[in-house]
Scaffold this motif. Structure first.
Motif, PDB file in Angstrom:
ATOM      1  N   ALA A  22      17.241  65.911   0.075  1.00  0.00           N
ATOM      2  CA  ALA A  22      17.866  64.618  -0.219  1.00  0.00           C
ATOM      3  C   ALA A  22      18.311  64.544  -1.675  1.00  0.00           C
ATOM      4  CB  ALA A  22      16.902  63.474   0.069  1.00  0.00           C
ATOM      5  N   GLU A  23      19.353  63.771  -1.884  1.00  0.00           N
ATOM      6  CA  GLU A  23      19.777  63.407  -3.231  1.00  0.00           C
ATOM      7  C   GLU A  23      19.101  62.069  -3.523  1.00  0.00           C
ATOM      8  OE1 GLU A  23      23.794  61.505  -5.030  1.00  0.00           O
ATOM      9  OE2 GLU A  23      24.066  63.292  -3.794  1.00  0.00           O
ATOM     10  N   ILE A  24      18.376  61.966  -4.613  1.00  0.00           N
ATOM     11  CA  ILE A  24      17.690  60.727  -4.954  1.00  0.00           C
ATOM     12  C   ILE A  24      18.612  59.887  -5.834  1.00  0.00           C
ATOM     13  CG2 ILE A  24      15.623  59.684  -5.972  1.00  0.00           C
ATOM     14  CD1 ILE A  24      15.170  61.522  -3.450  1.00  0.00           C
ATOM     15  N   SER A  25      18.927  58.698  -5.350  1.00  0.00           N
ATOM     16  CA  SER A  25      19.808  57.780  -6.073  1.00  0.00           C
ATOM     17  C   SER A  25      18.982  56.862  -6.954  1.00  0.00           C
ATOM     18  CB  SER A  25      20.618  56.946  -5.082  1.00  0.00           C
ATOM     19  OG  SER A  25      21.438  57.780  -4.300  1.00  0.00           O
ATOM     20  N   LYS A  26      19.514  56.553  -8.109  1.00  0.00           N
ATOM     21  CA  LYS A  26      18.804  55.688  -9.048  1.00  0.00           C
ATOM     22  C   LYS A  26      19.281  54.234  -8.984  1.00  0.00           C
ATOM     23  CE  LYS A  26      17.497  59.321 -12.268  1.00  0.00           C
ATOM     24  NZ  LYS A  26      16.623  59.936 -11.383  1.00  0.00           N
ATOM     25  N   SER A  27      20.275  53.966  -8.129  1.00  0.00           N
ATOM     26  CA  SER A  27      20.778  52.600  -8.006  1.00  0.00           C
ATOM     27  C   SER A  27      21.295  52.345  -6.600  1.00  0.00           C
ATOM     28  CB  SER A  27      21.908  52.347  -9.010  1.00  0.00           C
ATOM     29  OG  SER A  27      23.049  53.106  -8.646  1.00  0.00           O
ATOM     30  N   ILE A  28      21.408  51.077  -6.263  1.00  0.00           N
ATOM     31  CA  ILE A  28      21.961  50.676  -4.966  1.00  0.00           C
ATOM     32  C   ILE A  28      23.412  51.149  -4.866  1.00  0.00           C
ATOM     33  CG2 ILE A  28      22.577  48.697  -3.536  1.00  0.00           C
ATOM     34  CD1 ILE A  28      19.704  48.543  -3.701  1.00  0.00           C
ATOM     35  N   THR A  78      25.937  42.446  -5.337  1.00  0.00           N
ATOM     36  CA  THR A  78      27.272  42.996  -5.608  1.00  0.00           C
ATOM     37  C   THR A  78      27.226  44.518  -5.678  1.00  0.00           C
ATOM     38  OG1 THR A  78      26.956  42.664  -7.978  1.00  0.00           O
ATOM     39  CG2 THR A  78      28.145  40.943  -6.787  1.00  0.00           C
ATOM     40  N   GLU A  79      26.115  45.072  -6.130  1.00  0.00           N
ATOM     41  CA  GLU A  79      25.964  46.538  -6.153  1.00  0.00           C
ATOM     42  C   GLU A  79      26.154  47.122  -4.755  1.00  0.00           C
ATOM     43  OE1 GLU A  79      23.160  49.157  -8.614  1.00  0.00           O
ATOM     44  OE2 GLU A  79      22.084  47.267  -8.309  1.00  0.00           O
ATOM     45  N   PHE A  80      25.618  46.445  -3.763  1.00  0.00           N
ATOM     46  CA  PHE A  80      25.722  46.878  -2.374  1.00  0.00           C
ATOM     47  C   PHE A  80      27.127  46.595  -1.840  1.00  0.00           C
ATOM     48  CE2 PHE A  80      25.105  46.205   2.220  1.00  0.00           C
ATOM     49  CZ  PHE A  80      24.365  47.322   2.572  1.00  0.00           C
ATOM     50  N   LEU A  81      27.538  45.346  -1.903  1.00  0.00           N
ATOM     51  CA  LEU A  81      28.791  44.910  -1.281  1.00  0.00           C
ATOM     52  C   LEU A  81      30.030  45.545  -1.901  1.00  0.00           C
ATOM     53  CD1 LEU A  81      27.914  41.133  -0.868  1.00  0.00           C
ATOM     54  CD2 LEU A  81      28.007  42.871   0.943  1.00  0.00           C
ATOM     55  N   ASP A  82      30.055  45.699  -3.202  1.00  0.00           N
ATOM     56  CA  ASP A  82      31.242  46.239  -3.875  1.00  0.00           C
ATOM     57  C   ASP A  82      31.406  47.742  -3.713  1.00  0.00           C
ATOM     58  OD1 ASP A  82      31.758  43.671  -4.699  1.00  0.00           O
ATOM     59  OD2 ASP A  82      31.183  44.003  -6.797  1.00  0.00           O
ATOM     60  N   ASN A  83      30.397  48.414  -3.198  1.00  0.00           N
ATOM     61  CA  ASN A  83      30.457  49.868  -3.094  1.00  0.00           C
ATOM     62  C   ASN A  83      30.455  50.396  -1.666  1.00  0.00           C
ATOM     63  OD1 ASN A  83      30.376  50.959  -5.956  1.00  0.00           O
ATOM     64  ND2 ASN A  83      28.784  49.391  -5.975  1.00  0.00           N
ATOM     65  N   VAL A  92      24.858  53.528   6.137  1.00  0.00           N
ATOM     66  CA  VAL A  92      23.823  53.072   5.202  1.00  0.00           C
ATOM     67  C   VAL A  92      22.709  52.489   6.060  1.00  0.00           C
ATOM     68  CG1 VAL A  92      23.210  51.488   3.344  1.00  0.00           C
ATOM     69  CG2 VAL A  92      25.474  52.576   3.364  1.00  0.00           C
ATOM     70  N   ILE A  93      21.525  53.050   5.934  1.00  0.00           N
ATOM     71  CA  ILE A  93      20.365  52.588   6.696  1.00  0.00           C
ATOM     72  C   ILE A  93      19.422  51.876   5.741  1.00  0.00           C
ATOM     73  CG2 ILE A  93      18.380  53.283   8.106  1.00  0.00           C
ATOM     74  CD1 ILE A  93      20.049  55.767   8.923  1.00  0.00           C
ATOM     75  N   THR A  94      18.999  50.670   6.139  1.00  0.00           N
ATOM     76  CA  THR A  94      18.000  49.952   5.358  1.00  0.00           C
ATOM     77  C   THR A  94      16.724  49.845   6.177  1.00  0.00           C
ATOM     78  OG1 THR A  94      18.853  47.816   6.129  1.00  0.00           O
ATOM     79  CG2 THR A  94      19.675  48.618   4.022  1.00  0.00           C
ATOM     80  N   MET A  95      15.609  50.102   5.520  1.00  0.00           N
ATOM     81  CA  MET A  95      14.278  49.974   6.133  1.00  0.00           C
ATOM     82  C   MET A  95      13.425  49.249   5.098  1.00  0.00           C
ATOM     83  SD  MET A  95      12.568  50.627   8.812  1.00  0.00           S
ATOM     84  CE  MET A  95      11.065  49.702   8.874  1.00  0.00           C
ATOM     85  N   LEU A  96      13.535  47.909   5.124  1.00  0.00           N
ATOM     86  CA  LEU A  96      12.925  47.082   4.086  1.00  0.00           C
ATOM     87  C   LEU A  96      11.819  46.194   4.647  1.00  0.00           C
ATOM     88  CD1 LEU A  96      16.355  46.254   2.465  1.00  0.00           C
ATOM     89  CD2 LEU A  96      14.654  47.883   1.617  1.00  0.00           C
ATOM     90  N   THR A  97      11.083  45.558   3.755  1.00  0.00           N
ATOM     91  CA  THR A  97       9.861  44.853   4.156  1.00  0.00           C
ATOM     92  C   THR A  97      10.083  43.571   4.947  1.00  0.00           C
ATOM     93  OG1 THR A  97       9.815  43.795   1.995  1.00  0.00           O
ATOM     94  CG2 THR A  97       8.454  45.748   2.277  1.00  0.00           C
TER      95      THR A  97
END
Length: 117
Positions: free
Chosen positions: A45-51, A78-83, A61-66
């Motif tokens: 995996a490539e580890i990303s430092k930002s959304i 905006t980090e998510f939506l704009d990209n 894009v898969i989300t597995m959140l609490t």
């Protein structure tokens, strides 16, 4: 090659992400606590430092959140939506209320992004 962005590599997300990597897909992983994503490096995996980094150029894009608030915080940012890539697919694997899923699905559809919960 298909690129998958994975957000949330905790107790459930980590093994899910490992299985995606074992299947031969390119995977970028992000977790608020970066140390929870680090073990995925050894699987390729490539580890990303930002959304924005994990979402940019991802076909899925898969989300597995609490919970609902975590999903809202990520998918409304905006980090998510704009990209998000036009025509991509967001798959939310988190346990959230139907109203939360409907809200995000409706909004993402207006941006030409598919949503699956």
């Amino acid at each position: 090659m298909i690129t998958i962005g994975f957000i949330g590599t905790g107790l459930m997300g980590l093994p899910m992400a490992k299985n995606i990597l074992k299947s031969g897909f390119k995977l970028k992983a992000f977790n608020r606590s970066i140390e929870k994503a680090e073990p995925l490096k050894e699987f390729g995996a490539e580890i990303s430092k930002s959304i924005s980094d994990v979402v940019k150029d991802s076909d899925f894009v898969i989300t597995m959140l609490t919970d609902d608030s975590a999903v809202d915080a990520i998918t409304s940012s905006t980090e998510f939506l704009d990209n998000l890539k036009s025509g991509s697919i967001v798959i939310d694997m988190s346990s959230v209320k139907p109203t939360t899923s409907t809200k995000h699905g409706t909004y993402l559809k207006s941006k030409n992004v598919n949503y699956l919960d």
